[in-house]
Design a protein around this motif. Structure first.
Motif, PDB file in Angstrom:
ATOM      1  N   VAL A 291       2.336 -13.144   8.332  1.00  0.00           N
ATOM      2  CA  VAL A 291       2.106 -12.025   9.264  1.00  0.00           C
ATOM      3  C   VAL A 291       1.542 -10.659   8.475  1.00  0.00           C
ATOM      4  O   VAL A 291       1.430  -9.868   9.198  1.00  0.00           O
ATOM      5  N   GLY A 292       1.483 -10.738   7.069  1.00  0.00           N
ATOM      6  CA  GLY A 292       0.824  -9.707   6.538  1.00  0.00           C
ATOM      7  C   GLY A 292       1.927  -8.617   6.466  1.00  0.00           C
ATOM      8  O   GLY A 292       2.963  -8.851   6.504  1.00  0.00           O
ATOM      9  N   LEU A 293       1.243  -7.393   6.323  1.00  0.00           N
ATOM     10  CA  LEU A 293       2.085  -6.246   6.085  1.00  0.00           C
ATOM     11  C   LEU A 293       1.734  -5.280   7.262  1.00  0.00           C
ATOM     12  O   LEU A 293       0.664  -5.383   8.005  1.00  0.00           O
ATOM     13  N   PRO A 294       2.876  -4.382   7.595  1.00  0.00           N
ATOM     14  CA  PRO A 294       2.578  -3.506   8.793  1.00  0.00           C
ATOM     15  C   PRO A 294       1.001  -2.539   8.781  1.00  0.00           C
ATOM     16  O   PRO A 294       0.503  -2.508   9.648  1.00  0.00           O
ATOM     17  N   SER A 295       0.930  -2.214   7.619  1.00  0.00           N
ATOM     18  CA  SER A 295      -0.316  -1.498   7.374  1.00  0.00           C
ATOM     19  C   SER A 295      -1.619  -2.194   7.823  1.00  0.00           C
ATOM     20  O   SER A 295      -2.929  -1.776   8.250  1.00  0.00           O
ATOM     21  N   ASP A 296      -1.609  -3.494   7.692  1.00  0.00           N
ATOM     22  CA  ASP A 296      -2.536  -4.560   8.040  1.00  0.00           C
ATOM     23  C   ASP A 296      -3.028  -4.325   9.481  1.00  0.00           C
ATOM     24  O   ASP A 296      -4.311  -4.578   9.885  1.00  0.00           O
TER      25      ASP A 296
END
Length: 481
Positions: A291-296
């Motif tokens: 899912v990656g990071l929120p900033s992505d």
């Protein structure tokens, strides 16, 4: 020779004027900068997920269902909503070209031919003697070829701001196209999973019909032997018919799903019936979802990128409207060969020309310009609020999908255990009934509970995959094809 001298003189004058005008040149209005948006360093509830970037943006391949992959690939190439969005991209790019053309000189041409005859019986000519009239040529030809050029020198950057805004809107249309693609892909996947879920429920109903038919046969044997009352026969018959009654609606749901999928792939409704009516299991989700990071999300979700480009365009519109407060500078020129004979049209003494600068500066507009500036600033503020709200909504959608995905997995595991136990309970209840240890209501209740829990398990398995699809959509995956 004279033409070369003329062109050299004009070119020299243009270069000198442009040099003088561009020295103090500037671009009015605010410059765009990406607004700061607060994001967390990690997701709050990431059960079954990992903060990794996906290796393959085609997330539907992770579900290991070739038929699903085939449907999505057909949708990408054939869906009419995607084609419509693609046409809007071409339109926006063309409009950007229209805006960019305003930075270049505009050149036009024209050609005129007139043949005229003067009356010999009107005016002073009518008083002349006939011998003089015979020497006058009352018919005349007129030839003219015109070339005109104008160039607005963008001293204060108003035209450049218009090009910036058009470029941002063209990019926004590209992001809208990508957003449509994500929506179509996820819609195809959702409908496919729902269809397979309905087939799973239909299989459960057919299996339970078989179990309940055996139970009814057993009760009828015991009734024939005068071991049970007619009540038990009717109860067994009623439960069997209740289960049979669920089949038509499930079959209808399956066909409806097949029709929707065909239309989503850009085909007639009945074109996928042969492929999709054959029973197939619900796609199996992967163990770990990257899912990656929120900033992505700011870089990955097309709707956020579209909102950012809308904001960029709104900021550029402010500069374009502010440029109306300042004078506009033009270079204009014409060259018009004129002659009464076509053979003399391009001789040196047939040329008429003009060249010079022009300045236009609005003196009084009744507050129109400043009101327009205030309106563009308000639209900028609207676009900024929409962008920030879009970011918050995107974060909320991912958090919601992650929480649901984790909890639905737990629900599925527990329902699977319950279904296994309930299946065993049905066997035990029937055995005890055959030995006369338990009454028939125990068997009916056990079979009813088995049907309910297996249906709940099928719906839970469907929800897990549907929630995963929603998670992939919330993460903005799939448009990078």
């Amino acid at each position: 020779m004279w033409m070369r001298k003329l062109l050299r003189g004009v070119a020299g004058g243009v270069c000198a004027l442009v040099t003088v005008l561009l020295i103090p040149g500037c671009t009015v209005g605010p410059n765009y900068s990406l607004p700061a948006v607060a994001t967390e360093n990690r997701w709050q509830d990431a059960k079954g997920a990992a903060a990794l970037q996906p290796e393959d943006v085609r997330w539907w391949r992770d579900l290991n269902d070739p038929q699903l992959v085939s449907c999505i690939e057909k949708g990408i190439s054939g869906n009419q909503n995607i084609k419509e969005a693609e046409a809007r991209v071409r339109e926006a790019r063309a409009l950007r070209g229209v805006a960019a053309a305003s930075l270049l000189p505009q050149v036009g041409s024209s050609a005129v031919y007139n043949k005229t005859r003067t009356s010999s019986t009107a005016g002073i000519i009518s008083e002349l003697p006939e011998n003089l009239k015979s020497e006058i040529n009352f018919e005349q030809d007129f030839y003219q070829v015109g070339f005109d050029a104008s160039w607005e020198i963008d001293i204060f950057g108003g035209r450049r701001r218009e090009v910036e805004a058009a470029s941002a809107r063209a990019q926004s249309s590209i992001e809208s196209y990508r957003d449509v693609m994500i929506s179509v892909i996820s819609e195809i996947a959702r409908n496919y999973v729902e269809l397979r879920g309905a087939q799973r429920q239909l299989g459960i109903a057919e299996k339970n019909i078989g179990i309940q038919e055996k139970t009814l046969s057993l009760v009828k044997i015991r009734w024939d032997a005068k071991l049970v009352s007619e009540l038990e026969v009717e109860q067994a018959q009623a439960q069997l018919e209740r289960t049979r009654g669920s089949v038509p609606s499930l079959q209808a749901s399956i066909r409806e799903g097949a029709y929707r999928l065909a239309v989503l792939t850009g085909q007639p409704p009945d074109s996928l019936l042969d492929e999709l009516l054959a029973t197939s299991p619900i796609p199996n989700p992967p163990d770990i979802v990257p899912v990656g990071l929120p900033s992505d999300l700011l870089l990955r979700r097309p709707d956020l990128r579209r909102a950012e480009n809308d904001l960029r365009a709104a900021v550029s519109d402010i500069g374009a409207s502010m440029a109306d407060l300042y004078p506009r500078f033009y270079l204009t020129g014409t060259a018009e060969p004129q002659s009464a004979k076509f053979t003399d049209l391009f001789r040196a003494n047939s040329f008429a020309w003009s060249f010079g600068p022009q300045i236009s500066w609005p003196v009084f507009q009744g507050g129109r310009i400043r009101s327009n500036i205030a309106a563009t600033e308000a639209r900028r503020d609207e676009a900024l609020a929409r962008y920030r709200q879009a970011v918050l909504t995107a974060l909320q959608e991912v958090e919601t999908s992650l929480a649901g995905y984790g909890q639905y997995q737990v629900e599925r595991e527990r329902l699977a255990l319950s279904a296994k136990s309930q299946s065993r309970a049905v066997e035990l209840a029937r055995q005890r009934y055959e030995r006369g240890i338990k009454d028939f209501l125990t068997v009916l209740d056990a079979e009813r509970q088995l049907s309910d829990v297996e249906n709940s398990l099928a719906m839970s398995e469907t929800r897990v995959v549907l929630n995963l699809i929603g998670l992939y959509k919330a993460l903005g995956g799939g448009w990078q094809l």
